[in-house]
Scaffold this motif. Structure first.
Motif, PDB file in Angstrom:
ATOM      1  N   LEU A 342       0.850  -1.190   0.000  1.00  0.00           N
ATOM      2  CA  LEU A 342       0.000   0.000   0.000  1.00  0.00           C
ATOM      3  C   LEU A 342       0.883   1.237   0.000  1.00  0.00           C
ATOM      4  O   LEU A 342       1.919   1.273   0.679  1.00  0.00           O
ATOM      5  N   THR A 343       0.485   2.252  -0.767  1.00  0.00           N
ATOM      6  CA  THR A 343       1.220   3.514  -0.776  1.00  0.00           C
ATOM      7  C   THR A 343       0.255   4.674  -0.576  1.00  0.00           C
ATOM      8  O   THR A 343      -0.918   4.608  -0.971  1.00  0.00           O
ATOM      9  N   LEU A 344       0.757   5.720   0.061  1.00  0.00           N
ATOM     10  CA  LEU A 344       0.068   7.000   0.130  1.00  0.00           C
ATOM     11  C   LEU A 344       0.728   7.903  -0.903  1.00  0.00           C
ATOM     12  O   LEU A 344       1.912   8.227  -0.793  1.00  0.00           O
ATOM     13  N   ASP A 345      -0.028   8.283  -1.926  1.00  0.00           N
ATOM     14  CA  ASP A 345       0.509   9.060  -3.034  1.00  0.00           C
ATOM     15  C   ASP A 345      -0.014  10.489  -2.982  1.00  0.00           C
ATOM     16  O   ASP A 345      -1.187  10.722  -2.669  1.00  0.00           O
ATOM     17  N   LYS A 353       2.305  12.693  -9.954  1.00  0.00           N
ATOM     18  CA  LYS A 353       2.681  12.211  -8.622  1.00  0.00           C
ATOM     19  C   LYS A 353       3.996  12.856  -8.208  1.00  0.00           C
ATOM     20  O   LYS A 353       5.006  12.732  -8.911  1.00  0.00           O
ATOM     21  N   ILE A 354       3.991  13.553  -7.068  1.00  0.00           N
ATOM     22  CA  ILE A 354       5.219  14.237  -6.625  1.00  0.00           C
ATOM     23  C   ILE A 354       5.844  13.586  -5.396  1.00  0.00           C
ATOM     24  O   ILE A 354       6.997  13.861  -5.070  1.00  0.00           O
ATOM     25  N   ARG A 355       5.088  12.735  -4.704  1.00  0.00           N
ATOM     26  CA  ARG A 355       5.624  12.088  -3.500  1.00  0.00           C
ATOM     27  C   ARG A 355       4.843  10.808  -3.244  1.00  0.00           C
ATOM     28  O   ARG A 355       3.621  10.754  -3.478  1.00  0.00           O
ATOM     29  N   SER A 356       5.511   9.768  -2.795  1.00  0.00           N
ATOM     30  CA  SER A 356       4.856   8.502  -2.500  1.00  0.00           C
ATOM     31  C   SER A 356       5.450   7.916  -1.232  1.00  0.00           C
ATOM     32  O   SER A 356       6.675   7.843  -1.085  1.00  0.00           O
ATOM     33  N   TRP A 378       3.476  14.692   5.944  1.00  0.00           N
ATOM     34  CA  TRP A 378       4.118  15.186   4.723  1.00  0.00           C
ATOM     35  C   TRP A 378       4.779  16.521   5.028  1.00  0.00           C
ATOM     36  O   TRP A 378       4.135  17.443   5.532  1.00  0.00           O
ATOM     37  N   ASN A 379       6.051  16.600   4.709  1.00  0.00           N
ATOM     38  CA  ASN A 379       6.827  17.809   5.026  1.00  0.00           C
ATOM     39  C   ASN A 379       6.751  18.873   3.936  1.00  0.00           C
ATOM     40  O   ASN A 379       7.496  19.853   3.963  1.00  0.00           O
ATOM     41  N   GLY A 380       5.903  18.677   2.939  1.00  0.00           N
ATOM     42  CA  GLY A 380       5.739  19.676   1.889  1.00  0.00           C
ATOM     43  C   GLY A 380       6.796  19.621   0.813  1.00  0.00           C
ATOM     44  O   GLY A 380       6.891  20.550   0.000  1.00  0.00           O
ATOM     45  N   CYS A 381       7.585  18.547   0.756  1.00  0.00           N
ATOM     46  CA  CYS A 381       8.632  18.413  -0.257  1.00  0.00           C
ATOM     47  C   CYS A 381       8.291  17.314  -1.244  1.00  0.00           C
ATOM     48  O   CYS A 381       7.564  16.367  -0.924  1.00  0.00           O
ATOM     49  N   ASP A 382       8.851  17.412  -2.468  1.00  0.00           N
ATOM     50  CA  ASP A 382       8.615  16.382  -3.468  1.00  0.00           C
ATOM     51  C   ASP A 382       9.612  15.241  -3.290  1.00  0.00           C
ATOM     52  O   ASP A 382      10.381  15.219  -2.314  1.00  0.00           O
ATOM     53  N   HIS A 383       9.612  14.278  -4.227  1.00  0.00           N
ATOM     54  CA  HIS A 383      10.455  13.098  -4.072  1.00  0.00           C
ATOM     55  C   HIS A 383      11.949  13.423  -4.225  1.00  0.00           C
ATOM     56  O   HIS A 383      12.799  12.599  -3.876  1.00  0.00           O
ATOM     57  N   ASN A 384      12.251  14.619  -4.721  1.00  0.00           N
ATOM     58  CA  ASN A 384      13.652  15.049  -4.802  1.00  0.00           C
ATOM     59  C   ASN A 384      14.086  15.854  -3.583  1.00  0.00           C
ATOM     60  O   ASN A 384      15.225  16.331  -3.531  1.00  0.00           O
ATOM     61  N   GLY A 385      13.186  16.017  -2.625  1.00  0.00           N
ATOM     62  CA  GLY A 385      13.502  16.783  -1.435  1.00  0.00           C
ATOM     63  C   GLY A 385      13.349  18.271  -1.604  1.00  0.00           C
ATOM     64  O   GLY A 385      13.728  19.041  -0.710  1.00  0.00           O
ATOM     65  N   TYR A 395      -4.269  13.692  -2.375  1.00  0.00           N
ATOM     66  CA  TYR A 395      -3.615  12.511  -1.828  1.00  0.00           C
ATOM     67  C   TYR A 395      -4.579  11.332  -1.857  1.00  0.00           C
ATOM     68  O   TYR A 395      -5.799  11.494  -1.811  1.00  0.00           O
ATOM     69  N   GLN A 396      -3.995  10.127  -1.953  1.00  0.00           N
ATOM     70  CA  GLN A 396      -4.794   8.934  -2.208  1.00  0.00           C
ATOM     71  C   GLN A 396      -4.044   7.697  -1.740  1.00  0.00           C
ATOM     72  O   GLN A 396      -2.813   7.624  -1.852  1.00  0.00           O
ATOM     73  N   LEU A 397      -4.790   6.710  -1.219  1.00  0.00           N
ATOM     74  CA  LEU A 397      -4.221   5.413  -0.857  1.00  0.00           C
ATOM     75  C   LEU A 397      -4.438   4.446  -2.016  1.00  0.00           C
ATOM     76  O   LEU A 397      -5.541   4.345  -2.556  1.00  0.00           O
ATOM     77  N   THR A 398      -3.378   3.700  -2.365  1.00  0.00           N
ATOM     78  CA  THR A 398      -3.471   2.774  -3.490  1.00  0.00           C
ATOM     79  C   THR A 398      -2.771   1.467  -3.147  1.00  0.00           C
ATOM     80  O   THR A 398      -1.630   1.468  -2.678  1.00  0.00           O
ATOM     81  N   SER A 399      -3.498   0.352  -3.377  1.00  0.00           N
ATOM     82  CA  SER A 399      -2.898  -0.971  -3.274  1.00  0.00           C
ATOM     83  C   SER A 399      -3.070  -1.662  -4.617  1.00  0.00           C
ATOM     84  O   SER A 399      -3.511  -1.058  -5.597  1.00  0.00           O
ATOM     85  N   ARG A 400      -2.765  -2.931  -4.688  1.00  0.00           N
ATOM     86  CA  ARG A 400      -2.861  -3.652  -5.962  1.00  0.00           C
ATOM     87  C   ARG A 400      -4.300  -3.702  -6.462  1.00  0.00           C
ATOM     88  O   ARG A 400      -4.557  -3.577  -7.657  1.00  0.00           O
ATOM     89  N   TYR A 401      -5.248  -3.895  -5.554  1.00  0.00           N
ATOM     90  CA  TYR A 401      -6.636  -4.095  -5.959  1.00  0.00           C
ATOM     91  C   TYR A 401      -7.573  -2.975  -5.542  1.00  0.00           C
ATOM     92  O   TYR A 401      -8.719  -2.937  -5.983  1.00  0.00           O
TER      93      TYR A 401
END
Length: 413
Positions: A342-345, A353-356, A378-385, A395-401
Motif C-alpha cells: 500500500l502507498t500513500l501518493d 505524482k510528486i511524492r509517495s 508530509w513535510n511539503g517536499c517532493d520526491h527530490n527533497g 492525496y490517495q491510498l493505493t494498493s494492488r486491488y
C-alpha cells in the motif's frame, strides 16, 4: 480487404449552405485509405438541416427538418456507399410525429437496428424507440413506442442489449432536480422492472449524464453529480439483472477532484474490472480547461445493506491542518492484518505524482471494528527533497486491488 477492417464515418455537412446541412460519409480502411473519394458521399440532403446522431455498422441515424417539426431518419448503405436494397434514397422515416424528435442513438439487436430518441410530441421530452429490420421494415408501431413517457423530461438515454434491452436515462419527473433511472425491456418494448424504471439515484441535487456497461453478470451505471457549488463529481452504482442495487447508499464515489468531472463513459476490461473515462476541469483557472482522466474500478459484489464501501477496505481522512505550512498530517484506517502493498501518493493539480510513501512500517493504533489508525506527516517536499509550490494537492491510498477516493489539501506559504 487485406486488413480485414473497414470503418464507416459520418458527419453533418453544410457545403451546400443554401439548402441547409446534409449527411455525408466516408469508408476508411485500416491503413487509412479513403474509399469513397476525397470528399465522401452524400447519404442524405433533405430540405432542412440534417444533423447526424449516430453510426452503427452500416446504418446512419440522423434528425432532420426545420421548426416546428424535426424527424428521425435511418439509412443503410452497401459497401460501395450506395443505398441498400429496400431502403429509401433519402433515408427511412423512423418517426415523423408532431414536434421535435432528436438525439437518436442506435444499437444492433436480433431483429435489426434499435433506435432510441428524445421525443417532444407531448410537449415535454420523452424516450421513444423503434426497431428496423435489415431490409428497412419497421417492427414496432408507426412513429415508435414510448419507452418512458413520464412526467416532465426524460433525456440522455444510454442502453445495451444482453438478451434483453437495458436502458438508463436522466429523469426530471420530480420537477426539482434531475435523477437517474434504469429499466429492463423485453423484445416488444414492455417494461420488466418497476413501472417507470428503477431508481439508481434520487437526490436533492442534479444527477445527470448517465452511462451504462455490463461487467460479468452485473451492470455498471455511472453519472455526474452536482453535490456542491464547487463542481460535479462522478459516482457509480452496480445492479444485477433483477435491477437490485449492489452498492450501498448513494453509490460509489469515483472522483471528487476540484471543479468538474463530466460526461463519464465506461467499458469492461475483465470479469470484475471496468475503466471509467471522463472530462475533467481540475486544472482550470478563470477559464475552464478540459482534460481527459480515467479510473479502473473493481466490481466487488456487496449487498445493498453492506456498510463497507466497495473497493475500499481502508478509510482516508482529511489532512490536518488544512491549509498548512510547511507540513501536514494525513491519517487513515486499515483493517487489522491488511497485507497488500500500500502507498500513500501525493499529486499536484496536473495529476502528476510528486511524492509517495510506502505504508507498512508505521505503528497503527487499534480502533473499533478491527481497524487500525495510521498517520503520515508530509513535510511539503517532493520526491527530490525540494519544497513544493503553493497551491492545491491531492492525496490517495493505493494498493494492488483497491484505491481510495482522492482528497484535496492546500499548501499556503
Amino acid at each position: 480487404t487485406d486488413t480485414g477492417y473497414e470503418y464507416y464515418v459520418g458527419w453533418s455537412d453544410n457545403r451546400d449552405w443554401m439548402t441547409g446541412s446534409g449527411i455525408y460519409a466516408q469508408k476508411i480502411l485500416a491503413d487509412g485509405s479513403l474509399q469513397w473519394g476525397p470528399a465522401g458521399l452524400v447519404i442524405a440532403d433533405g430540405s432542412g438541416d440534417d444533423q447526424l446522431n449516430d453510426v452503427v455498422e452500416d446504418y446512419f441515424i440522423w434528425h432532420g427538418g426545420s421548426w416546428p417539426n424535426q424527424d428521425i431518419f435511418v439509412k443503410r448503405v452497401d459497401s460501395d456507399g450506395s443505398t441498400a436494397a429496400g431502403w429509401p434514397e433519402d433515408g427511412l422515416l423512423v418517426c415523423g410525429a408532431t414536434g421535435f424528435q432528436e438525439n437518436a442513438r442506435g444499437l444492433m439487436v436480433p431483429e435489426g437496428l434499435l433506435v432510441v430518441w428524445e421525443d417532444k410530441r407531448s410537449g415535454t421530452a420523452d424516450l421513444y424507440g423503434q426497431i428496423i429490420t435489415p431490409e428497412g421494415q419497421i417492427v414496432w408501431a408507426e412513429d415508435g413506442i414510448p419507452l418512458n413517457a413520464g412526467v416532465n423530461d426524460q433525456i440522455a438515454a444510454r442502453f445495451l442489449y444482453d438478451e434483453y434491452l437495458y436502458m438508463v436515462w436522466e429523469d426530471f419527473r420530480s420537477g426539482i432536480d434531475e435523477d437517474i433511472y434504469m429499466q429492463k425491456f423485453d423484445a416488444n418494448g414492455n417494461e420488466l422492472w418497476m413501472a417507470g424504471g428503477n431508481e439508481i439515484i434520487v437526490a436533492d441535487s442534479a444527477q445527470t449524464a448517465p452511462c451504462l456497461t455490463k461487467n460479468s453478470e452485473n451492470y455498471l451505471v455511472c453519472w455526474q453529480a452536482s453535490q456542491s457549488d464547487a463542481g460535479t463529481d462522478l459516482y457509480g452504482q452496480l445492479l444485477n439483472e433483477q435491477g437490485e442495487k449492489l452498492w450501498a447508499g448513494s453509490g460509489y464515489l469515483i472522483c471528487s477532484a476540484i471543479k468538474n468531472q463530466n460526461k463519464p463513459q465506461a467499458v469492461p476490461v475483465s470479469n470484475n474490472m471496468s475503466v471509467v473515462i471522463w472530462q475533467d476541469t481540475r486544472s482550470s483557472g478563470k477559464t475552464d480547461i478540459y482534460n481527459i482522466y480515467a479510473q479502473k474500478l473493481r466490481m466487488d459484489l456487496l449487498s445493498a445493506d453492506d456498510p463497507v464501501i466497495p473497493g475500499n477496505p481502508f478509510t482516508l481522512f482529511q489532512n490536518y491542518p488544512n491549509p498548512f505550512n510547511p507540513e501536514t498530517t494525513i491519517a487513515f484506517n486499515l483493517p487489522t492484518g491488511f497485507s497488500e502493498d500500500l502507498t500513500l501518493d501525493i499529486f499536484n493539480l496536473k495529476g502528476q505524482k510528486i511524492r509517495s510513501y510506502p505504508v507498512g512500517n508505521e505503528t497503527g493504533q487499534t480502533v473499533e471494528n478491527g481497524q487500525q489508525l495510521y498517520s503520515i506527516i508530509w513535510n511539503g517536499c517532493d520526491h527530490n527533497g525540494l519544497p513544493a509550490a503553493n497551491g492545491i494537492y491531492f492525496y490517495q491510498l493505493t494498493s494492488r486491488y483497491y484505491q481510495s477516493p482522492a482528497r484535496k489539501m492546500i499548501m499556503l506559504k
